[in-house]
Motif scaffolding. Structure first.
Motif, PDB file in Angstrom:
ATOM      1  N   ASP A 360     -10.966 -78.445 -58.376  1.00  0.00           N
ATOM      2  CA  ASP A 360     -11.321 -77.103 -57.902  1.00  0.00           C
ATOM      3  C   ASP A 360     -12.485 -77.178 -56.919  1.00  0.00           C
ATOM      4  OD1 ASP A 360      -9.355 -76.004 -59.362  1.00  0.00           O
ATOM      5  OD2 ASP A 360     -10.645 -75.158 -60.927  1.00  0.00           O
ATOM      6  N   VAL A 361     -12.447 -76.266 -55.987  1.00  0.00           N
ATOM      7  CA  VAL A 361     -13.464 -76.251 -54.929  1.00  0.00           C
ATOM      8  C   VAL A 361     -14.422 -75.090 -55.193  1.00  0.00           C
ATOM      9  CG1 VAL A 361     -13.836 -75.960 -52.443  1.00  0.00           C
ATOM     10  CG2 VAL A 361     -11.843 -77.241 -53.284  1.00  0.00           C
ATOM     11  N   HIS A 362     -15.675 -75.342 -54.983  1.00  0.00           N
ATOM     12  CA  HIS A 362     -16.668 -74.290 -55.183  1.00  0.00           C
ATOM     13  C   HIS A 362     -17.459 -74.129 -53.883  1.00  0.00           C
ATOM     14  CE1 HIS A 362     -19.528 -71.829 -57.420  1.00  0.00           C
ATOM     15  NE2 HIS A 362     -20.473 -72.437 -56.742  1.00  0.00           N
ATOM     16  N   GLY A 363     -17.875 -72.905 -53.610  1.00  0.00           N
ATOM     17  CA  GLY A 363     -18.637 -72.707 -52.374  1.00  0.00           C
ATOM     18  C   GLY A 363     -19.496 -71.477 -52.412  1.00  0.00           C
ATOM     19  N   GLN A 364     -20.299 -71.344 -51.392  1.00  0.00           N
ATOM     20  CA  GLN A 364     -21.158 -70.181 -51.261  1.00  0.00           C
ATOM     21  C   GLN A 364     -21.019 -69.611 -49.861  1.00  0.00           C
ATOM     22  OE1 GLN A 364     -24.462 -71.310 -54.586  1.00  0.00           O
ATOM     23  NE2 GLN A 364     -24.746 -72.063 -52.530  1.00  0.00           N
ATOM     24  N   VAL A 365     -20.978 -68.299 -49.789  1.00  0.00           N
ATOM     25  CA  VAL A 365     -20.733 -67.632 -48.517  1.00  0.00           C
ATOM     26  C   VAL A 365     -22.001 -66.887 -48.111  1.00  0.00           C
ATOM     27  CG1 VAL A 365     -19.286 -65.962 -47.304  1.00  0.00           C
ATOM     28  CG2 VAL A 365     -18.300 -67.384 -49.130  1.00  0.00           C
ATOM     29  N   SER A 366     -22.558 -67.286 -46.985  1.00  0.00           N
ATOM     30  CA  SER A 366     -23.819 -66.699 -46.540  1.00  0.00           C
ATOM     31  C   SER A 366     -23.591 -65.901 -45.266  1.00  0.00           C
ATOM     32  CB  SER A 366     -24.854 -67.792 -46.248  1.00  0.00           C
ATOM     33  OG  SER A 366     -24.948 -68.694 -47.321  1.00  0.00           O
ATOM     34  N   ALA A 367     -24.071 -64.668 -45.269  1.00  0.00           N
ATOM     35  CA  ALA A 367     -24.115 -63.893 -44.029  1.00  0.00           C
ATOM     36  C   ALA A 367     -25.402 -64.265 -43.305  1.00  0.00           C
ATOM     37  CB  ALA A 367     -24.096 -62.403 -44.352  1.00  0.00           C
ATOM     38  N   LEU A 368     -25.319 -64.336 -42.003  1.00  0.00           N
ATOM     39  CA  LEU A 368     -26.510 -64.729 -41.243  1.00  0.00           C
ATOM     40  C   LEU A 368     -27.510 -63.577 -41.206  1.00  0.00           C
ATOM     41  CD1 LEU A 368     -27.838 -66.915 -39.441  1.00  0.00           C
ATOM     42  CD2 LEU A 368     -26.884 -65.705 -37.496  1.00  0.00           C
ATOM     43  N   LYS A 369     -28.702 -63.858 -41.681  1.00  0.00           N
ATOM     44  CA  LYS A 369     -29.779 -62.859 -41.615  1.00  0.00           C
ATOM     45  C   LYS A 369     -30.953 -63.501 -40.884  1.00  0.00           C
ATOM     46  CE  LYS A 369     -28.283 -62.455 -45.758  1.00  0.00           C
ATOM     47  NZ  LYS A 369     -28.161 -62.356 -47.202  1.00  0.00           N
ATOM     48  N   ALA A 370     -32.115 -63.599 -41.530  1.00  0.00           N
ATOM     49  CA  ALA A 370     -33.225 -64.281 -40.853  1.00  0.00           C
ATOM     50  C   ALA A 370     -32.838 -65.742 -40.627  1.00  0.00           C
ATOM     51  CB  ALA A 370     -34.484 -64.182 -41.696  1.00  0.00           C
ATOM     52  N   ALA A 371     -33.212 -66.271 -39.486  1.00  0.00           N
ATOM     53  CA  ALA A 371     -32.858 -67.661 -39.185  1.00  0.00           C
ATOM     54  C   ALA A 371     -33.621 -68.121 -37.958  1.00  0.00           C
ATOM     55  CB  ALA A 371     -31.359 -67.780 -38.921  1.00  0.00           C
ATOM     56  N   ALA A 372     -33.758 -69.426 -37.849  1.00  0.00           N
ATOM     57  CA  ALA A 372     -34.163 -69.985 -36.567  1.00  0.00           C
ATOM     58  C   ALA A 372     -32.942 -69.865 -35.666  1.00  0.00           C
ATOM     59  CB  ALA A 372     -34.585 -71.430 -36.727  1.00  0.00           C
ATOM     60  N   VAL A 373     -33.133 -69.243 -34.535  1.00  0.00           N
ATOM     61  CA  VAL A 373     -31.997 -68.891 -33.677  1.00  0.00           C
ATOM     62  C   VAL A 373     -31.551 -70.061 -32.796  1.00  0.00           C
ATOM     63  CG1 VAL A 373     -31.573 -67.556 -31.586  1.00  0.00           C
ATOM     64  CG2 VAL A 373     -32.365 -66.398 -33.636  1.00  0.00           C
ATOM     65  N   HIS A 374     -32.510 -70.849 -32.331  1.00  0.00           N
ATOM     66  CA  HIS A 374     -32.156 -71.832 -31.300  1.00  0.00           C
ATOM     67  C   HIS A 374     -31.119 -72.862 -31.751  1.00  0.00           C
ATOM     68  CE1 HIS A 374     -35.591 -73.860 -33.273  1.00  0.00           C
ATOM     69  NE2 HIS A 374     -35.027 -74.978 -32.884  1.00  0.00           N
ATOM     70  N   PRO A 375     -31.113 -73.307 -33.022  1.00  0.00           N
ATOM     71  CA  PRO A 375     -30.074 -74.279 -33.384  1.00  0.00           C
ATOM     72  C   PRO A 375     -28.672 -73.684 -33.320  1.00  0.00           C
ATOM     73  CG  PRO A 375     -31.831 -74.215 -35.038  1.00  0.00           C
ATOM     74  CD  PRO A 375     -32.021 -73.024 -34.154  1.00  0.00           C
ATOM     75  N   ILE A 376     -28.560 -72.398 -33.616  1.00  0.00           N
ATOM     76  CA  ILE A 376     -27.240 -71.760 -33.580  1.00  0.00           C
ATOM     77  C   ILE A 376     -26.828 -71.527 -32.125  1.00  0.00           C
ATOM     78  CG2 ILE A 376     -25.888 -69.783 -34.359  1.00  0.00           C
ATOM     79  CD1 ILE A 376     -28.069 -69.349 -36.518  1.00  0.00           C
ATOM     80  N   VAL A 377     -27.773 -71.035 -31.338  1.00  0.00           N
ATOM     81  CA  VAL A 377     -27.450 -70.683 -29.953  1.00  0.00           C
ATOM     82  C   VAL A 377     -26.995 -71.918 -29.168  1.00  0.00           C
ATOM     83  CG1 VAL A 377     -28.424 -69.845 -27.783  1.00  0.00           C
ATOM     84  CG2 VAL A 377     -28.899 -68.628 -29.900  1.00  0.00           C
ATOM     85  N   HIS A 378     -27.702 -73.038 -29.352  1.00  0.00           N
ATOM     86  CA  HIS A 378     -27.297 -74.184 -28.519  1.00  0.00           C
ATOM     87  C   HIS A 378     -26.005 -74.840 -29.018  1.00  0.00           C
ATOM     88  CE1 HIS A 378     -28.506 -77.511 -31.090  1.00  0.00           C
ATOM     89  NE2 HIS A 378     -29.759 -77.115 -31.153  1.00  0.00           N
ATOM     90  N   SER A 379     -25.532 -74.417 -30.174  1.00  0.00           N
ATOM     91  CA  SER A 379     -24.249 -74.967 -30.632  1.00  0.00           C
ATOM     92  C   SER A 379     -23.066 -74.186 -30.045  1.00  0.00           C
ATOM     93  CB  SER A 379     -24.180 -74.928 -32.164  1.00  0.00           C
ATOM     94  OG  SER A 379     -24.058 -73.589 -32.614  1.00  0.00           O
ATOM     95  N   LEU A 380     -23.329 -73.039 -29.424  1.00  0.00           N
ATOM     96  CA  LEU A 380     -22.237 -72.269 -28.812  1.00  0.00           C
ATOM     97  C   LEU A 380     -21.804 -72.943 -27.506  1.00  0.00           C
ATOM     98  CD1 LEU A 380     -23.521 -68.615 -29.435  1.00  0.00           C
ATOM     99  CD2 LEU A 380     -21.993 -70.001 -30.818  1.00  0.00           C
ATOM    100  N   PRO A 381     -20.576 -72.703 -27.083  1.00  0.00           N
ATOM    101  CA  PRO A 381     -20.036 -73.524 -25.986  1.00  0.00           C
ATOM    102  C   PRO A 381     -20.379 -73.041 -24.577  1.00  0.00           C
ATOM    103  CG  PRO A 381     -18.323 -72.115 -26.874  1.00  0.00           C
ATOM    104  CD  PRO A 381     -19.549 -71.849 -27.695  1.00  0.00           C
ATOM    105  N   PHE A 382     -21.370 -72.153 -24.438  1.00  0.00           N
ATOM    106  CA  PHE A 382     -21.699 -71.624 -23.111  1.00  0.00           C
ATOM    107  C   PHE A 382     -23.054 -72.147 -22.651  1.00  0.00           C
ATOM    108  CE2 PHE A 382     -19.730 -68.329 -25.817  1.00  0.00           C
ATOM    109  CZ  PHE A 382     -18.480 -68.308 -25.251  1.00  0.00           C
ATOM    110  N   ASP A 383     -23.404 -71.787 -21.401  1.00  0.00           N
ATOM    111  CA  ASP A 383     -24.768 -72.049 -20.976  1.00  0.00           C
ATOM    112  C   ASP A 383     -25.704 -71.284 -21.912  1.00  0.00           C
ATOM    113  OD1 ASP A 383     -25.644 -69.364 -19.582  1.00  0.00           O
ATOM    114  OD2 ASP A 383     -23.593 -69.759 -18.944  1.00  0.00           O
ATOM    115  N   LEU A 384     -26.978 -71.674 -21.925  1.00  0.00           N
ATOM    116  CA  LEU A 384     -27.856 -71.175 -22.987  1.00  0.00           C
ATOM    117  C   LEU A 384     -28.102 -69.676 -22.883  1.00  0.00           C
ATOM    118  CD1 LEU A 384     -29.082 -72.807 -25.320  1.00  0.00           C
ATOM    119  CD2 LEU A 384     -31.287 -72.538 -24.207  1.00  0.00           C
TER     120      LEU A 384
END
Lengths: 534, 470
Positions: A360-384
């Motif tokens: 069986d697989v177990h997991g946790q589902v997180s909605a994005l709230k407070a966060a450091a933004v830059h790691p997420i932004v630079h992972s997107l496939p566009f210019d910054l």
């Protein structure tokens, strides 16, 4: 001289010690004990903190930007902040050779659980099949720990995967995104359950009401940076309580090298060195308890054998849950706002019924709230710049499902010692079989993505990431508990076979690793052992 | 009213060209005056607050995106004077123009009326008076907004400034480029009449209007102290720069506007200039005489005073803390990168943090990477192109690392962080439209970037191989 000498102040060490102290025993606890820095502006929420700090850039990015998360092939969409640096700081003496295994170790007061996200799940009876005790033996200790630390939870669809026997606190109110997903699940429960997917509230060691001096969650959005209210439980909170007990002695600043043995392999204490440098010291006690965390305990155990002339000991069965991160976009929440000042971690948990409880697989589902933004932004496939704008429009729609697979003890996954010519010993962690569970992993990813799709979300296949082995930080299995009288194992009461007076009470003793957050069970098991000792 | 005898003032568009000067003038008044005045700045993007520094006592900033949502109930105090300067300008599609300039004005007038505002001053544009507004969505939007204001049921004045000049004026900069450019041309016949006004004169008129007795619901046009033809204006500009006179050729605008208008229906407003923007070259931009304006602004500056070479715009971001030339170079590039990412000049403290954190970027021996950094640190336009190419060819290279550090610093800095670490809420439809526009812009920029940098990339590869051979 205390009767018990406990090595390590992490989740198992402090609850083991607390139970012994409640039974009137004397306990000395020794560890390196790097300290958590005080949380600045304890009443400020995440956005306000940036406005109030004198040097917010240093607080969030570290000296000389050391904690900026730059683009890299293996970069995660988040990083541990500088304020958690003490958790992962290693003394100079620690040296680990990693082969197919990327471990995190901690020498902080409170250990690795200083940086956990609080997930607390009881094991099912069948999940204890390979343990030398049954569910009935463990349940009271879940209750003891839950009363001590405060765990929120409700009896819902996940009850079949994780029993609901301990006293749980009312859960925190859900953030809008999590509530949306939960409501959607309620509407589509039938088809999702038919596909084996189940959703419910996370069970989390966070306070929804005050407990002692700890204050209930104030929705500050600072969980990752260190809850300033003590609402999110960490073991250092328990340690801080213990030091006022006259039967308890805390000895920080010492790096324990090995167990000190007398004739007949009787454990009589430990050999340690001051972290700041200096000569070896010996600390003595009637019984020695290893609670340094599975990996550090393994190293101590191996170095103890090395001091006895056995440098060739290899411990098979090293385990860590396969960890997969599945980002998703909830298309119906694009354009919505996000409240940054809210409980930051997961509020939903999930499970996939595979028909075989072992898988069986177990997991946790997180909605994005407070966060450091830059790691997420630079992972997107566009210019910054485009990525930043896209991110801000989609922020309320983003979330991540972290799923885990169970792990078993396999002979290819080994911990051993490598002694260099100068006599220095290094811990070798070799995860030789990292592929046999890949088909199950891909199946779990596909089923999770399908379920997220049914919930109205898109989880792009290319964004799902199987993280390197070691990422789940659920380490176990090197000195397993069991009834069979085998070398390098422990009895159900924690006693290490082949030694007298030596105990292992942490994850090193777990013979099987369910696909769940382990810490609650680690604490309950340490409490169980401490309550049953004569 | 909590302070002083002057009515509270509510200002939108404080970060715009006119708004910045107006806020500076208000700040000066606040410093001089013994009676404080309540001032509310309605700002869409809290990042702009950083450029204002600490607000004087009795001032406050309230976040309000006029294009997206209704205002907070307490955003507009009772009996206040609302100075509505915010507008979407430049190369924008009609939907955005309308969302901000018409729908946004509608929201604000309703909120002002409901709050019991004493006077609503709408800063429109002389373009609203143009006879030929074909393709000029801005002028259409302003005219539509004027009607909304007039019909809102609250005391109002509509102000139509002519071309507004002064340091940092986009329209003046555009004309200066034509005047001083290599090609001796004048758009259109050159015979349309213009009457530029200096931004500080406009600000003086607006503040006088704000303090004036109750309004009569007038629409007034405000211009500078001199009228002339466009051809003469360009000649004055050349003279002010010390350039020799020349006789420019006329460039017929009708076919150009026709082509642009047709292109815009297909690819949107992605070309460097829109058909609408050229409307200023085919319409007179002069203010109709008005007694009220004469009272508000008795001595507008003549053309020579307006065109006198302005002081270079002060950019506080080049921090005093930058102690050597390397730090100054980093500070300068951070200024560009920050403007590229956030369209706002960074505060000195963020610059210091960027310089202090820059060692974590590391060095790159890669030729292409160095070229990308060199191009990117020259201008925001260069940065956009270089970043687009870097995302494809050097996603983990030095330029990307510098930009990521820029973002990391900005999202951590006081006040400005909100422009980076928050969601940008809107209706779902607006968000989808914005995402589609972002995607289109990204595709176009990437195509341009490939056209520009792919040959350089090839050259860098060849040079690298040559070096290895050598």
């Amino acid at each position: 001289m205390a009767r018990y000498l406990v090595v390590g102040s992490g989740a198992t060490g402090v609850h083991f010690a607390q139970t012994l102290l409640e039974r009137g025993q004397t306990v000395e606890l020794v560890d390196v004990g790097f300290e958590r820095p005080p949380a600045p502006h304890p009443d400020a929420d995440f956005p306000k903190l940036k406005d109030l700090l004198d040097e917010p850039e240093r607080y969030f990015l570290g000296d000389e930007g050391r904690d900026v998360v730059y683009p890299a092939p293996d970069a995660k969409p988040y990083g541990f902040p500088p304020s958690k640096g003490y958790v992962f700081r290693r003394p100079g003496e620690v040296s680990i050779v990693e082969r197919g295994f990327s471990p995190l170790v901690s020498y902080a007061r409170g250990g690795l659980a200083e940086a956990w996200t609080g997930g607390s799940y009881e094991l099912r009876d069948e999940e204890l099949a390979e343990f030398p005790f049954d569910g009935a033996a463990l349940r009271p200790h879940y209750a003891t720990v839950a009363n001590r630390i405060g765990v929120t939870g409700v009896a819902d669809d996940l009850k079949r995967f994780s029993p609901f026997t301990a006293p749980y606190l009312e859960p925190l109110p859900m953030d809008p995104h999590s509530a949306w997903l939960h409501a959607r699940y309620d509407r589509r429960r039938q088809s999702l359950n038919a596909a084996g997917f189940h959703l419910g509230r996370s069970r989390v060691a966070v306070l929804s009401r005050d407990l002692g001096e700890r204050r209930a969650c104030g929705e500050l959005g600072r969980c990752l940076w260190g809850c300033p209210r003590g609402a999110l439980y960490t073991p250092s909170l328990t340690l801080a309580d213990l030091v006022s007990n006259p039967n308890f002695t805390y000895r920080p600043g010492l790096f324990v090298r090995r167990v000190l043995t007398a004739a007949g392999q009787r454990a009589v204490g430990v050999v340690a060195v001051p972290v700041g440098g200096g000569a070896e010291v010996e600390l003595r006690a009637e019984r020695v308890v290893l609670a340094a965390g599975a990996l550090a305990t393994t190293q101590l155990y191996l170095q103890t054998w090395a001091a006895l002339g056995r440098t060739d000991v290899a411990l098979p069965g090293l385990m860590d849950n396969r960890h997969v991160m599945i980002p998703f976009v909830n298309l119906r929440r694009i354009g919505r706002d996000v409240q940054l000042a809210s409980y930051q971690y997961h509020m939903l948990a999930m499970a996939i019924d595979t028909g075989d409880w072992r898988r069986d697989v177990h997991g946790q589902v997180s909605a994005l709230k407070a966060a450091a933004v830059h790691p997420i932004v630079h992972s997107l496939p566009f210019d910054l710049r485009t990525s930043l704008r896209v991110f801000r429009r989609m922020r309320a729609a983003l979330g991540v499902a972290n799923i885990w697979l169970s792990d078993t003890r396999r002979s290819e996954n080994v911990a051993r010692l490598q002694v260099d010519r100068d006599g220095a010993a290094r811990l070798v962690l070799e995860y030789g079989d990292d592929s046999s569970d890949l088909p199950a992993t891909h199946q779990a990813i596909a089923r999770t993505r399908a379920a997220l799709g049914e919930l109205g979300c898109v989880a792009p296949g290319g964004m799902a990431r199987i993280l390197p082995r070691g990422s789940s930080v659920h380490y176990a299995g090197t000195i397993p508990m069991g009834d069979a009288d085998l070398e390098h194992t422990t009895r159900g009461d924690g006693r290490v076979r082949g030694f007298d007076g030596l105990y292992v009470v942490d994850g090193a003793g777990f013979p099987w690793l369910p696909a769940k957050n382990l810490t609650f069970t680690l604490m309950a098991n340490a409490t169980r052992i401490a309550s049953e000792l004569d | 009213m909590t302070a002083g005898a002057l009515p509270p003032l509510v200002v939108t568009g404080a970060s715009g060209f006119v708004g910045r000067r107006l806020v500076a003038a208000l700040r000066e008044r606040a410093a001089r005056s013994a009676t404080p005045r309540d001032v509310t700045l309605l700002v869409r993007d809290p990042a702009v607050l950083a450029s204002f520094g600490t607000l004087p006592p009795h001032w406050r900033a309230v976040r309000a995106d006029l294009a997206a949502a209704s205002l907070a109930a307490d955003a507009i105090p009772r009996d206040s004077v609302v100075l509505h300067l915010a507008a979407a300008t430049g190369r924008l599609n009609p939907a955005v123009m309308r969302a901000v300039n018409v729908d946004g004005t509608g929201r604000l007038t309703r909120a002002a009326r409901d709050a019991g505002a004493a006077h609503f001053i709408f800063v429109s544009s002389i373009a609203a008076s143009f006879r030929n507004r074909r393709w000029y969505h801005y002028a259409e939007a302003k005219l539509a907004a004027e009607h909304l204001v007039a019909d809102a049921g609250l005391p109002f004045t509509i102000v139509r400034p002519t071309m507004v000049f002064g340091a940092g004026s986009p329209v003046q900069e555009g004309l200066e480029r034509i005047a001083a450019g290599g090609l001796p041309v004048v758009p259109g016949s050159g015979n349309v009449r213009v009457q530029p006004i200096h931004v500080d004169d406009l600000v003086a008129a607006l503040l006088a209007l704000a303090d004036a007795p109750p309004p009569t619901g007038a629409t007034i046009e405000v211009g500078g102290g001199e009228r002339c033809t466009l051809r003469d204006l360009l000649a004055h500009m050349r003279a002010a720069r010390g350039l020799a006179p020349r006789s420019p050729w006329s460039v017929p605008l009708a076919p150009v506007r026709g082509m642009l208008g047709a292109a815009e229906t297909i690819i949107g407003t992605r070309l460097p200039v829109t058909a609408g923007q050229l409307a200023s070259f085919v319409n007179d931009s002069v203010a109709a005489p008005n007694a009220l304006v004469d009272r508000l602004l008795p001595h507008p500056r003549p053309l020579a005073a307006i065109l006198a070479r302005p002081d270079a715009p002060t950019s506080g971001f080049v921090a005093a803390q930058a102690t050597d030339s390397a730090d100054q170079a980093l500070a300068a590039e951070f200024g560009i990168f920050a403007r590229y990412l956030g369209r706002a000049a960074p505060a000195a403290r963020a610059t210091t943090a960027y310089v202090a954190s820059h060692p974590s970027v590391g060095a790159s021996p890669d030729t292409l990477d160095l070229w990308l950094v060199a191009v990117a640190s020259r201008s925001t336009f260069g940065c956009a192109l270089a970043d687009s190419y870097a995302r494809l060819a050097r996603p983990q290279g030095t330029l990307r690392r510098k930009l990521v550090l820029t973002l990391a610093v900005l999202e951590s800095s006081p006040v400005v962080h909100a422009a980076y670490d928050t969601a940008r809420p809107s209706s779902a439809a607006s968000a989808w439209v914005a995402l589609a526009a972002l995607g289109g812009g990204w595709a176009l920029r990437t195509a341009c970037a490939v056209a520009v940098f792919a040959p350089l990339h090839l050259a860098a590869s060849v040079a690298g191989r040559e070096r290895q051979r050598g």
